[in-house]
Design an enzyme around this catalytic site. Structure first.
Site, PDB file in Angstrom:
ATOM      1  N   LYS A  78      59.143  33.443  34.766  1.00 27.93           N
ATOM      2  CA  LYS A  78      58.726  34.803  34.417  1.00 27.93           C
ATOM      3  C   LYS A  78      58.761  35.753  35.624  1.00 27.93           C
ATOM      4  O   LYS A  78      58.841  36.964  35.447  1.00 27.93           O
ATOM      5  CB  LYS A  78      57.358  34.734  33.757  1.00 27.93           C
ATOM      6  CG  LYS A  78      56.234  35.424  34.384  1.00 27.93           C
ATOM      7  CD  LYS A  78      55.057  35.435  33.462  1.00 27.93           C
ATOM      8  CE  LYS A  78      53.818  35.783  34.274  1.00 27.93           C
ATOM      9  NZ  LYS A  78      52.620  35.821  33.460  1.00 27.93           N
ATOM     10  N   ASP A  79      58.723  35.198  36.816  1.00 30.26           N
ATOM     11  CA  ASP A  79      58.780  36.026  38.022  1.00 30.26           C
ATOM     12  C   ASP A  79      60.207  36.274  38.498  1.00 30.26           C
ATOM     13  O   ASP A  79      60.422  36.980  39.484  1.00 30.26           O
ATOM     14  CB  ASP A  79      57.982  35.368  39.155  1.00 30.26           C
ATOM     15  CG  ASP A  79      56.497  35.256  38.824  1.00 30.26           C
ATOM     16  OD1 ASP A  79      56.020  36.064  38.001  1.00 30.26           O
ATOM     17  OD2 ASP A  79      55.831  34.371  39.384  1.00 30.26           O
ATOM     18  N   ARG A  83      52.086  44.845  30.014  1.00 36.45           N
ATOM     19  CA  ARG A  83      52.403  44.194  28.737  1.00 36.45           C
ATOM     20  C   ARG A  83      51.141  43.713  28.025  1.00 36.45           C
ATOM     21  O   ARG A  83      50.943  43.950  26.831  1.00 36.45           O
ATOM     22  CB  ARG A  83      53.331  42.998  28.987  1.00 36.45           C
ATOM     23  CG  ARG A  83      53.591  42.111  27.769  1.00 36.45           C
ATOM     24  CD  ARG A  83      54.348  40.839  28.154  1.00 36.45           C
ATOM     25  NE  ARG A  83      53.613  40.030  29.117  1.00 36.45           N
ATOM     26  CZ  ARG A  83      52.655  39.171  28.804  1.00 36.45           C
ATOM     27  NH1 ARG A  83      52.337  38.988  27.549  1.00 36.45           N
ATOM     28  NH2 ARG A  83      52.017  38.494  29.740  1.00 36.45           N
ATOM     29  N   ARG A  84      50.277  43.033  28.785  1.00 35.21           N
ATOM     30  CA  ARG A  84      49.051  42.516  28.175  1.00 35.21           C
ATOM     31  C   ARG A  84      48.127  43.654  27.756  1.00 35.21           C
ATOM     32  O   ARG A  84      47.629  43.684  26.632  1.00 35.21           O
ATOM     33  CB  ARG A  84      48.317  41.598  29.156  1.00 35.21           C
ATOM     34  CG  ARG A  84      49.017  40.257  29.336  1.00 35.21           C
ATOM     35  CD  ARG A  84      48.391  39.416  30.443  1.00 35.21           C
ATOM     36  NE  ARG A  84      49.056  38.125  30.550  1.00 35.21           N
ATOM     37  CZ  ARG A  84      49.140  37.416  31.681  1.00 35.21           C
ATOM     38  NH1 ARG A  84      48.606  37.877  32.801  1.00 35.21           N
ATOM     39  NH2 ARG A  84      49.754  36.248  31.687  1.00 35.21           N
ATOM     40  N   ARG A  92      43.828  41.394  40.397  1.00 35.46           N
ATOM     41  CA  ARG A  92      44.980  40.794  41.077  1.00 35.46           C
ATOM     42  C   ARG A  92      44.566  39.546  41.832  1.00 35.46           C
ATOM     43  O   ARG A  92      43.387  39.315  42.077  1.00 35.46           O
ATOM     44  CB  ARG A  92      45.570  41.799  42.078  1.00 35.46           C
ATOM     45  CG  ARG A  92      46.273  42.989  41.435  1.00 35.46           C
ATOM     46  CD  ARG A  92      47.710  42.702  41.063  1.00 35.46           C
ATOM     47  NE  ARG A  92      48.578  42.494  42.218  1.00 35.46           N
ATOM     48  CZ  ARG A  92      49.146  43.475  42.912  1.00 35.46           C
ATOM     49  NH1 ARG A  92      48.922  44.722  42.598  1.00 35.46           N
ATOM     50  NH2 ARG A  92      49.938  43.196  43.927  1.00 35.46           N
ATOM     51  N   ARG A 102      41.288  35.145  40.686  1.00 35.29           N
ATOM     52  CA  ARG A 102      41.001  35.854  39.444  1.00 35.29           C
ATOM     53  C   ARG A 102      39.836  35.210  38.692  1.00 35.29           C
ATOM     54  O   ARG A 102      39.012  35.896  38.100  1.00 35.29           O
ATOM     55  CB  ARG A 102      42.244  35.916  38.563  1.00 35.29           C
ATOM     56  CG  ARG A 102      43.218  36.964  39.077  1.00 35.29           C
ATOM     57  CD  ARG A 102      44.303  37.242  38.078  1.00 35.29           C
ATOM     58  NE  ARG A 102      45.589  36.805  38.578  1.00 35.29           N
ATOM     59  CZ  ARG A 102      46.719  36.918  37.899  1.00 35.29           C
ATOM     60  NH1 ARG A 102      46.710  37.412  36.680  1.00 35.29           N
ATOM     61  NH2 ARG A 102      47.851  36.526  38.425  1.00 35.29           N
ATOM     62  N   CYS A 112      63.092  49.433  36.363  1.00 35.04           N
ATOM     63  CA  CYS A 112      61.724  48.923  36.458  1.00 35.04           C
ATOM     64  C   CYS A 112      61.372  48.031  35.287  1.00 35.04           C
ATOM     65  O   CYS A 112      62.115  47.905  34.332  1.00 35.04           O
ATOM     66  CB  CYS A 112      60.752  50.075  36.554  1.00 35.04           C
ATOM     67  SG  CYS A 112      60.883  51.221  35.206  1.00 35.04           S
TER      68      CYS A 112
HETATM   69  N1  LIG Z   1      52.791  36.080  39.225  1.00 34.79           N
HETATM   70  C1  LIG Z   1      52.056  35.965  38.034  1.00 34.79           C
HETATM   71  C2  LIG Z   1      52.347  34.699  37.317  1.00 34.79           C
HETATM   72  N2  LIG Z   1      53.590  34.197  37.266  1.00 34.79           N
HETATM   73  C3  LIG Z   1      53.546  33.066  36.497  1.00 34.79           C
HETATM   74  C4  LIG Z   1      52.253  32.880  36.082  1.00 34.79           C
HETATM   75  C5  LIG Z   1      51.744  31.822  35.197  1.00 34.79           C
HETATM   76  C6  LIG Z   1      52.581  30.598  35.073  1.00 34.79           C
HETATM   77  C7  LIG Z   1      53.808  30.741  34.226  1.00 34.79           C
HETATM   78  O1  LIG Z   1      53.966  31.686  33.435  1.00 34.79           O
HETATM   79  O2  LIG Z   1      54.663  29.863  34.336  1.00 34.79           O
HETATM   80  C8  LIG Z   1      51.473  33.884  36.626  1.00 34.79           C
HETATM   81  C9  LIG Z   1      50.018  34.042  36.476  1.00 34.79           C
HETATM   82  C10 LIG Z   1      49.582  34.653  35.163  1.00 34.79           C
HETATM   83  O3  LIG Z   1      50.314  35.419  34.551  1.00 34.79           O
HETATM   84  O4  LIG Z   1      48.451  34.371  34.713  1.00 34.79           O
END
Ligand SMILES: NCc1[nH]cc(CCC(=O)O)c1CC(=O)O
Length: 377
Positions: A105-106, A158-159, A176, A182, A273
């Site tokens: 996801k990153d 998004r959330r 953050r 967190r 973005c």
């Molecule tokens: N940098 C945020 C991030 N990137 C991946 C995860 C969670 C693990 C994943 O999605 O594999 C998270 C933390 C979150 O959103 O709570």
């Protein structure tokens, strides 16, 4: 993949026997990762799986900080793409490391020149979850139980946007930091709950902090998770056949195809973005044919939503198609993006772009963008 028991036999075999059964020369793979506890846990998991299948390969962990780890103040959407990946990719390009383990996801949806997404491994639970302040669990079980004005911690547009739409009485505030940070913040600061990815909590053994799983079926108003959430993406240099072959052995094909479809939707909709887009994919049974269950084709169902920042507008799409290759997964994603665009996603994205100013560049979903998108990039 070879079972650990079988691998152990190969390791113990005398050199001559290894040669006869085709065991390869030993070599070392340098694996890059972020330094967070979650990133290090993930890299350990990946290396354990790789070692079980390839006992002749050694692994070295190279952990480093990325821009996202260093700057904890700038709002995420303003930090640009690759805030969790750029430094690692530079090392990969310079041959200082051979592979990077990322949270998929990153990873930006387009790979930099010379790099490929070598594989996606088995996915952890992709859903978002609610974690209440310690002591609140007795009182609240779900978001619906929270009173007007209750404070929800999340820095994800998004959330927040999806939840604002379903729970207009709640207040959303940034939070953050790594998972530990967190969790500490929700317990000690002015939050009633926070939203996190289940995957991170499960991998770090915080199962007991999960109060509610959020997905499209959640009673009282659900939400869709981030593109690639819960999956790990392993990046290598394009053309590094040895590393690519290694990765193929731990690839989870259904997850990889589902994630390709998710990434394709996002790639079509984003410009300079990030876009508040949620997705959900599932492999569902197709039509039974005459041959019976064995040949039943599984279809990929994808749901997606694009929401306005205030949560007042949302555009949704859903498609279910047969997908048997990464290229087909990619086209499914494009069709979903096209449907979202036709239903008005562009209007929502235009407003977001206008708010963020010119520095981030405009998002435009045009026919040319669809044509220009690279299959498998
Ligand atoms: N940098 C945020 C991030 N990137 C991946 C995860 C969670 C693990 C994943 O999605 O594999 C998270 C933390 C979150 O959103 O709570």
């Amino acid at each position: 993949m070879a079972s650990p028991a079988l691998s152990a036999q190969v390791v113990d075999a005398p050199a001559a026997v290894s040669a006869v059964i085709g065991e390869e020369e030993p070599f070392t793979i340098r694996v890059g990762t972020r330094r967070s506890a979650l990133a290090l846990r993930q890299v350990d998991m990946v290396i354990a799986t790789l070692k079980a299948a390839h006992p002749h390969v050694s692994f070295e962990v190279h952990a480093m900080k990325t821009a996202g780890d260093v700057d904890k103040v700038t709002p995420l959407p303003e930090m640009g793409k690759g805030l969790w990946t750029n430094e690692l990719e530079a090392k990969l390009g310079a041959h200082e490391i051979d592979m990077v383990v990322h949270c998929l996801k990153d990873m930006p949806t387009s790979m930099p020149d010379g790099m490929v997404l070598g594989c996606v491994t088995a996915r952890e639970d992709p859903r978002d979850v609610v974690v209440f302040k310690a002591g609140h669990e007795g009182r609240y079980k779900t978001l619906t139980d929270l009173p007007e004005g209750a404070v929800v911690g999340t820095s994800s547009v998004r959330r927040a946007a999806q939840l604002r739409r379903r729970y207009p009485g709640l207040v959303f505030r940034d939070v953050r930091g790594n998972i530990d940070t967190r969790l500490k913040k929700v317990d000690t600061e002015a939050y009633d709950c926070i939203i996190l990815a289940a995957a991170g909590l499960l991998r770090m053994d915080f199962h007991d902090r999960i109060a509610q799983y959020l997905d499209s079926t959640t009673e009282g108003g659900g939400m869709l998770h981030a593109v690639g959430q819960g999956a790990l993406g392993l990046e290598v240099r394009d053309g590094d056949e040895r590393a690519l072959k290694l990765l193929k052995s731990i690839e989870d094909r259904p997850t990889m195809m589902a994630c390709y479809a998710e990434r394709s939707v996002m790639r079509m909709l984003e410009g300079g973005c990030s876009v508040p887009i949620g997705v959900e994919t599932a492999w569902v049974d197709g039509e039974d044919d005459a041959e019976g269950d064995e040949t039943t084709k599984k279809k990929l169902r994808i749901r997606a939503v694009v929401v306005s920042l205030d949560g007042k507008e949302g555009v949704e799409a859903e498609r279910t198609e047969e997908v048997a290759s990464l290229a087909q997964a990619d086209s499914l994603g494009k069709r979903v993006a096209q449907e979202l665009a036709e239903k008005g996603a562009q209007r929502i994205l235009d407003v977001i772009n206008a708010k963020r100013g010119e520095s981030t560049g405009a998002i435009k979903v045009s026919d040319s963008a669809f044509v220009a998108a690279q299959v498998g990039s």
